[in-house]
Design a protein around this motif. Structure first.
Motif, PDB file in Angstrom:
ATOM      1  N   THR A   1       0.662  -1.164   0.011  1.00  0.00           N
ATOM      2  CA  THR A   1      -0.148  -0.045   0.099  1.00  0.00           C
ATOM      3  C   THR A   1       0.783   1.059   0.030  1.00  0.00           C
ATOM      4  O   THR A   1       0.701   2.198  -0.731  1.00  0.00           O
ATOM      5  N   TYR A   2       1.808   1.172   0.920  1.00  0.00           N
ATOM      6  CA  TYR A   2       2.660   2.290   0.960  1.00  0.00           C
ATOM      7  C   TYR A   2       3.383   2.715  -0.340  1.00  0.00           C
ATOM      8  O   TYR A   2       3.349   3.774  -0.955  1.00  0.00           O
ATOM      9  N   LYS A   3       4.085   1.613  -1.118  1.00  0.00           N
ATOM     10  CA  LYS A   3       4.663   1.542  -2.223  1.00  0.00           C
ATOM     11  C   LYS A   3       3.757   2.233  -3.417  1.00  0.00           C
ATOM     12  O   LYS A   3       4.289   3.020  -4.315  1.00  0.00           O
ATOM     13  N   THR A   4       2.476   1.541  -3.306  1.00  0.00           N
ATOM     14  CA  THR A   4       1.676   2.096  -4.640  1.00  0.00           C
ATOM     15  C   THR A   4       1.313   3.881  -4.547  1.00  0.00           C
ATOM     16  O   THR A   4       1.459   4.298  -5.345  1.00  0.00           O
TER      17      THR A   4
ATOM     18  N   PHE B   1       6.673  11.282   9.900  1.00  0.00           N
ATOM     19  CA  PHE B   1       6.892  10.779  11.097  1.00  0.00           C
ATOM     20  C   PHE B   1       6.409   9.410  11.496  1.00  0.00           C
ATOM     21  O   PHE B   1       7.162   8.838  12.329  1.00  0.00           O
ATOM     22  N   ARG B   2       5.146   9.288  10.986  1.00  0.00           N
ATOM     23  CA  ARG B   2       4.352   7.854  11.258  1.00  0.00           C
ATOM     24  C   ARG B   2       5.322   6.939  10.882  1.00  0.00           C
ATOM     25  O   ARG B   2       5.070   5.625  11.351  1.00  0.00           O
ATOM     26  N   THR B   3       6.059   6.939   9.932  1.00  0.00           N
ATOM     27  CA  THR B   3       6.748   5.787   9.177  1.00  0.00           C
ATOM     28  C   THR B   3       7.996   5.203  10.110  1.00  0.00           C
ATOM     29  O   THR B   3       8.270   4.189   9.845  1.00  0.00           O
ATOM     30  N   LYS B   4       8.442   6.098  10.966  1.00  0.00           N
ATOM     31  CA  LYS B   4       9.637   5.879  11.544  1.00  0.00           C
ATOM     32  C   LYS B   4      10.817   5.481  10.572  1.00  0.00           C
ATOM     33  O   LYS B   4      11.928   5.436  11.080  1.00  0.00           O
TER      34      LYS B   4
ATOM     35  N   ILE C   1      10.601   3.359   0.663  1.00  0.00           N
ATOM     36  CA  ILE C   1       9.810   2.103   0.548  1.00  0.00           C
ATOM     37  C   ILE C   1      10.533   0.919   1.041  1.00  0.00           C
ATOM     38  O   ILE C   1      10.055   0.020   1.922  1.00  0.00           O
ATOM     39  N   ASP C   2      11.963   0.565   0.785  1.00  0.00           N
ATOM     40  CA  ASP C   2      12.564  -0.245   1.066  1.00  0.00           C
ATOM     41  C   ASP C   2      12.919  -0.203   2.524  1.00  0.00           C
ATOM     42  O   ASP C   2      12.740  -1.225   3.587  1.00  0.00           O
ATOM     43  N   ASN C   3      13.150   1.182   2.975  1.00  0.00           N
ATOM     44  CA  ASN C   3      13.480   1.328   4.479  1.00  0.00           C
ATOM     45  C   ASN C   3      12.167   1.101   5.242  1.00  0.00           C
ATOM     46  O   ASN C   3      12.277   0.419   6.430  1.00  0.00           O
ATOM     47  N   TYR C   4      11.114   1.399   4.853  1.00  0.00           N
ATOM     48  CA  TYR C   4       9.750   1.177   5.801  1.00  0.00           C
ATOM     49  C   TYR C   4       9.541  -0.383   5.644  1.00  0.00           C
ATOM     50  O   TYR C   4       9.061  -0.816   6.753  1.00  0.00           O
ATOM     51  N   SER C   5       9.711  -0.828   4.639  1.00  0.00           N
ATOM     52  CA  SER C   5       9.476  -2.319   4.455  1.00  0.00           C
ATOM     53  C   SER C   5      10.402  -3.098   5.590  1.00  0.00           C
ATOM     54  O   SER C   5       9.927  -3.946   6.195  1.00  0.00           O
TER      55      SER C   5
ATOM     56  N   SER D   1      -1.053   5.393   5.921  1.00  0.00           N
ATOM     57  CA  SER D   1      -1.061   3.697   5.766  1.00  0.00           C
ATOM     58  C   SER D   1      -0.075   3.124   6.692  1.00  0.00           C
ATOM     59  O   SER D   1       0.012   2.047   6.656  1.00  0.00           O
ATOM     60  N   THR D   2       0.686   3.974   7.215  1.00  0.00           N
ATOM     61  CA  THR D   2       1.876   3.300   8.301  1.00  0.00           C
ATOM     62  C   THR D   2       1.233   4.110   9.912  1.00  0.00           C
ATOM     63  O   THR D   2       0.781   4.851   9.962  1.00  0.00           O
ATOM     64  N   ASN D   3       1.984   3.327  11.017  1.00  0.00           N
ATOM     65  CA  ASN D   3       1.718   3.733  12.236  1.00  0.00           C
ATOM     66  C   ASN D   3       2.624   3.088  13.215  1.00  0.00           C
ATOM     67  O   ASN D   3       2.505   2.473  14.380  1.00  0.00           O
TER      68      ASN D   3
END
Length: 214
Positions: free
Chosen positions: A52-55, A150-153, A202-206, A94-96
């Protein structure tokens, strides 16, 4: 392959930022868009774990690329970037992974108030109310984008969002308030860095998400 695209991005973006005077006007837009196309490819080849984040990041990048072309008709470019930021916000929402730090909230709100006062006071004096409303909406949206990052960390997402705010701030000051020395270099270097950082997030959040699942 992604590493190749990153190297090409660095070469083409540096060339456009610092050697644009060597590019003839009719093809400048082509050189401006090449780094964004490479950023899109880098994002597309990223990990699919956070789909979802990537899209939404990909959609945001597409609208930003459209904005790069349409910014020559300022209001149309502004709308394209506005839509792009809305999709960035959707991606970040979409992140938390963490709450937005209080200090970040204070700094963003304070910065937004100062920028709105500086820019809108000039725009309103011209009597262009439509432009004033558009600028106010844009400031609100881009600061919300920075807030939600900032929600993504993800440090990459946060840095990218902050660089985007800086880039757009310099652009707005240069256009509406006063001429900024080396504005092209300042605007485009922070802009390209913002886009590549968000694409790499995207990779970092994954990775962050996968650790949370374990």
């Amino acid at each position: 392959m992604k590493n190749v695209f990153i190297i090409l991005f660095l070469i083409t973006s540096i060339y456009y930022v610092f050697f644009d005077s060597f590019i003839s006007d009719p093809i400048k837009i082509v050189f401006k868009l090449i780094p964004m196309i490479l950023v899109l490819l880098i994002a597309f080849l990223s990990n699919n774990l956070a789909k979802t984040y990537k899209t939404f990041v990909l959609i945001a990048l597409i609208f930003c690329a459209i904005g790069d072309y349409t910014i020559q008709w300022f209001i149309f470019g502004l709308i394209s970037f506005l839509i792009g930021h809305l999709f960035y916000i959707r991606a970040f929402l979409s992140t938390n992974e963490q709450k937005v730090p209080s200090i970040a909230k204070i700094l963003l709100v304070t910065y937004g108030i100062v920028m709105a006062f500086i820019i809108l006071s000039v725009v309103i004096q011209t009597g262009n109310i439509v432009m004033a409303i558009a600028v106010f909406c844009y400031i609100t949206v881009i600061l919300t984008m920075g807030w939600t990052a900032f929600r993504t960390k993800s440090k990459l997402a946060i840095i990218g969002a902050c660089l985007f705010i800086i880039s757009d701030s310099v652009l707005a000051i240069n256009k509406f308030v006063l001429s900024v020395d080396y504005s092209h270099q300042l605007i485009m270097s922070t802009y390209y860095c913002a886009q590549i950082f968000i694409a790499l997030s995207i990779d970092n959040y994954s990775a962050i998400k996968s650790k949370g699942v374990q």
